[in-house]
Design a protein around this motif. Sequence first.
Motif, PDB file in Angstrom:
ATOM      1  N   LEU A  68       1.051  -1.027   0.073  1.00 25.46           N
ATOM      2  CA  LEU A  68       0.264  -0.304   0.181  1.00 25.46           C
ATOM      3  C   LEU A  68       0.742   1.129  -0.038  1.00 25.46           C
ATOM      4  CD1 LEU A  68      -2.994   1.501   0.004  1.00 25.46           C
ATOM      5  CD2 LEU A  68      -2.774   1.132   2.719  1.00 25.46           C
ATOM      6  N   ALA A  69       2.170   1.380   0.233  1.00 25.13           N
ATOM      7  CA  ALA A  69       2.667   2.319   0.886  1.00 25.13           C
ATOM      8  C   ALA A  69       4.091   2.866  -0.630  1.00 25.13           C
ATOM      9  CB  ALA A  69       4.204   2.363   2.069  1.00 25.13           C
ATOM     10  N   GLY A  70       3.841   1.316  -0.993  1.00 23.21           N
ATOM     11  CA  GLY A  70       4.009   1.648  -2.410  1.00 23.21           C
ATOM     12  C   GLY A  70       3.295   2.310  -3.619  1.00 23.21           C
ATOM     13  N   ARG A  71       1.489   1.670  -3.634  1.00 26.05           N
ATOM     14  CA  ARG A  71       1.008   2.270  -4.440  1.00 26.05           C
ATOM     15  C   ARG A  71       0.642   3.535  -4.183  1.00 26.05           C
ATOM     16  NH1 ARG A  71      -3.576  -1.691  -4.027  1.00 26.05           N
ATOM     17  NH2 ARG A  71      -3.149  -1.688  -2.056  1.00 26.05           N
ATOM     18  N   TYR A  72       0.671   4.178  -2.670  1.00 29.51           N
ATOM     19  CA  TYR A  72       0.250   5.047  -2.234  1.00 29.51           C
ATOM     20  C   TYR A  72       1.022   6.334  -2.706  1.00 29.51           C
ATOM     21  CZ  TYR A  72      -0.301   9.725   0.776  1.00 29.51           C
ATOM     22  OH  TYR A  72      -0.468  10.175   1.125  1.00 29.51           O
ATOM     23  N   GLU A  73       2.452   5.559  -2.751  1.00 30.96           N
ATOM     24  CA  GLU A  73       4.178   6.770  -3.395  1.00 30.96           C
ATOM     25  C   GLU A  73       3.410   7.080  -4.792  1.00 30.96           C
ATOM     26  OE1 GLU A  73       6.350   9.131  -2.857  1.00 30.96           O
ATOM     27  OE2 GLU A  73       5.521   8.180  -1.935  1.00 30.96           O
ATOM     28  N   VAL A  74       3.236   6.119  -5.722  1.00 26.69           N
ATOM     29  CA  VAL A  74       3.045   5.992  -6.967  1.00 26.69           C
ATOM     30  C   VAL A  74       1.750   7.056  -7.760  1.00 26.69           C
ATOM     31  CG1 VAL A  74       2.366   4.550  -9.001  1.00 26.69           C
ATOM     32  CG2 VAL A  74       4.273   3.533  -7.554  1.00 26.69           C
ATOM     33  N   LYS A  75       1.213   6.917  -6.441  1.00 24.10           N
ATOM     34  CA  LYS A  75      -0.259   7.726  -6.625  1.00 24.10           C
ATOM     35  C   LYS A  75      -0.255   9.417  -6.620  1.00 24.10           C
ATOM     36  CE  LYS A  75      -3.031   4.718  -8.878  1.00 24.10           C
ATOM     37  NZ  LYS A  75      -3.225   4.672 -10.261  1.00 24.10           N
ATOM     38  N   PHE A  76       0.272   9.547  -5.324  1.00 21.01           N
ATOM     39  CA  PHE A  76       1.120  11.053  -5.230  1.00 21.01           C
ATOM     40  C   PHE A  76       1.553  11.605  -5.834  1.00 21.01           C
ATOM     41  CE2 PHE A  76       3.442  13.512  -2.771  1.00 21.01           C
ATOM     42  CZ  PHE A  76       2.240  14.792  -1.653  1.00 21.01           C
ATOM     43  N   LYS A  77       2.540  10.942  -6.491  1.00 22.30           N
ATOM     44  CA  LYS A  77       3.197  11.417  -7.371  1.00 22.30           C
ATOM     45  C   LYS A  77       2.465  11.664  -8.757  1.00 22.30           C
ATOM     46  CE  LYS A  77       7.908   9.638  -5.976  1.00 22.30           C
ATOM     47  NZ  LYS A  77       8.745   8.799  -6.142  1.00 22.30           N
ATOM     48  N   GLU A  78       1.838  10.914  -8.972  1.00 22.11           N
ATOM     49  CA  GLU A  78       0.952  10.969 -10.040  1.00 22.11           C
ATOM     50  C   GLU A  78       0.334  11.930 -10.116  1.00 22.11           C
ATOM     51  OE1 GLU A  78      -1.200   7.455 -11.700  1.00 22.11           O
ATOM     52  OE2 GLU A  78       0.114   5.914 -11.765  1.00 22.11           O
TER      53      GLU A  78
END
Length: 118
Positions: A68-78
């Motif tokens: 979840l942390a990795g996916r959150y980081e990717v979505k936040f950057k997007e």
Amino acid sequence: MIKNYMKEILTEHISTFLGLIVTGIAGFIFGRKKIQAEVAGMDADNEGKEIENADKLVKLYKDALDDLAGRYEVKFKEFANLAERKIKLLEEEINIQKRINDQLKTENAKLRSKLKEN
């Protein structure tokens, strides 16, 4: 003779019958203990399987949360990139509107000067 024969048959069958009853009772007592031991073993196995299943479930949740942390980081950057592009687009639109405003002011000034001349 018939009496002796009946006595002999009854004695033979009664002793067999009593032997069967004693064997049945002994089998029941020892069999019950064996069944109780088997049930206890099955309960222990089931408890072990429940613990194992719970452990697997905890691992699945942990993996999902770690991911979840990795996916959150990717979505936040997007989202951040999208917001930056939108800001740039709006700034460009503002600059275009300023240029149009400046052109209209210039045109307005020219038209006023022509009106004054006439």
